[in-house]
Write a protein that holds these residues in place. Structure first.
Motif, PDB file in Angstrom:
ATOM      1  N   ASN A 149     112.698 111.685 -25.271  1.00 34.22           N
ATOM      2  CA  ASN A 149     111.524 111.010 -25.204  1.00 34.22           C
ATOM      3  C   ASN A 149     111.749 109.746 -25.825  1.00 34.22           C
ATOM      4  O   ASN A 149     112.273 109.836 -27.012  1.00 34.22           O
ATOM      5  N   GLY A 183     104.210 102.197 -24.134  1.00 38.93           N
ATOM      6  CA  GLY A 183     104.483 103.528 -23.288  1.00 38.93           C
ATOM      7  C   GLY A 183     105.698 104.261 -23.879  1.00 38.93           C
ATOM      8  O   GLY A 183     106.518 103.641 -24.617  1.00 38.93           O
ATOM      9  N   LYS A 212     110.866 105.772 -26.751  1.00 42.12           N
ATOM     10  CA  LYS A 212     109.697 104.720 -26.899  1.00 42.12           C
ATOM     11  C   LYS A 212     110.828 103.213 -27.105  1.00 42.12           C
ATOM     12  O   LYS A 212     111.415 103.078 -28.070  1.00 42.12           O
ATOM     13  N   LYS A 255     102.185 107.460 -20.741  1.00 43.08           N
ATOM     14  CA  LYS A 255     101.351 107.407 -22.002  1.00 43.08           C
ATOM     15  C   LYS A 255     101.306 106.087 -22.796  1.00 43.08           C
ATOM     16  O   LYS A 255     101.535 105.685 -24.002  1.00 43.08           O
TER      17      LYS A 255
END
Length: 143
Positions: free
Chosen positions: A140, A69, A142, A57
Motif C-alpha cells: 500500500n 489517494g 501513499k 481511497k
C-alpha cells in the motif's frame, strides 16, 4: 496522490530507491513477461519489477476531491537457482528477495521516496517452476 503524474513519479522514485539500496539485484518498472527468456545472470541475481495495479481511497470532502489517494503496488520478483538444486532452494531464494524488499520498506533511506509504504501480503511460487522462482509482495503506497 493528486495526479497520475504524481503516482508515476512515486513509482519511479521507489524503483530508484530500491535499486540504490539493493545493488546486488536488478530493479525495474517493466514486468518481466517471460522469465525463461530473460538474462540468466540477471535472474541469478534476482529481478525485481515494480508494477502498479490500481489505487483509490481519495479524499471525498470539499476542496480535496480526488486527492490524498493511495496505490496498490506490487513488487514482482523472479529468481533462478541451479538446475541440480533442491526445490526448497527456490523457496529460500524467494524468501531472500522478500527479506531484501522488506528491509527496504523498513528503511528506504533518505530522502524517503514516498510518504508511506506498507507491506500487505506476499505469494510465492510454491516450488512449482524449479529452477525458476517468483515472489509477489503487495504494497500500500501513499505518494
Amino acid at each position: 496522490m493528486t495526479t497520475a503524474r504524481d503516482l508515476d513519479t512515486a513509482l519511479e522514485t521507489i524503483k530508484t530507491s530500491l535499486a540504490a539500496q539493493l545493488p546486488h539485484r536488478v530493479v525495474g518498472r517493466s514486468l518481466l513477461l517471460d522469465p525463461m527468456a530473460a538474462d540468466e545472470a540477471d535472474l541469478r541475481k534476482g529481478v525485481i519489477c515494480i508494477v502498479n495495479g490500481g489505487g483509490g481511497k481519495w479524499a471525498n470532502y470539499l476542496g480535496r476531491e480526488g486527492q490524498l489517494g493511495q496505490a496498490n503496488t506490487s513488487v514482482v520478483a523472479f529468481v533462478l537457482v541451479d538446475e541440480d538444486s533442491a526445490p526448497v532452494d527456490v523457496e529460500r531464494a524467494e524468501l531472500a528477495l522478500l527479506d531484501d524488499v522488506l528491509g527496504w520498506v523498513h528503511n528506504p533511506g533518505l530522502p524517503r521516496p514516498v510518504n508511506s509504504v506498507l507491506p500487505l501480503e506476499f505469494r510465492q511460487s510454491g516450488q512449482l517452476e524449479h529452477p525458476f522462482g517468483c515472489m509477489v509482495l503487495t504494497l500500500n503506497v501513499k505518494p
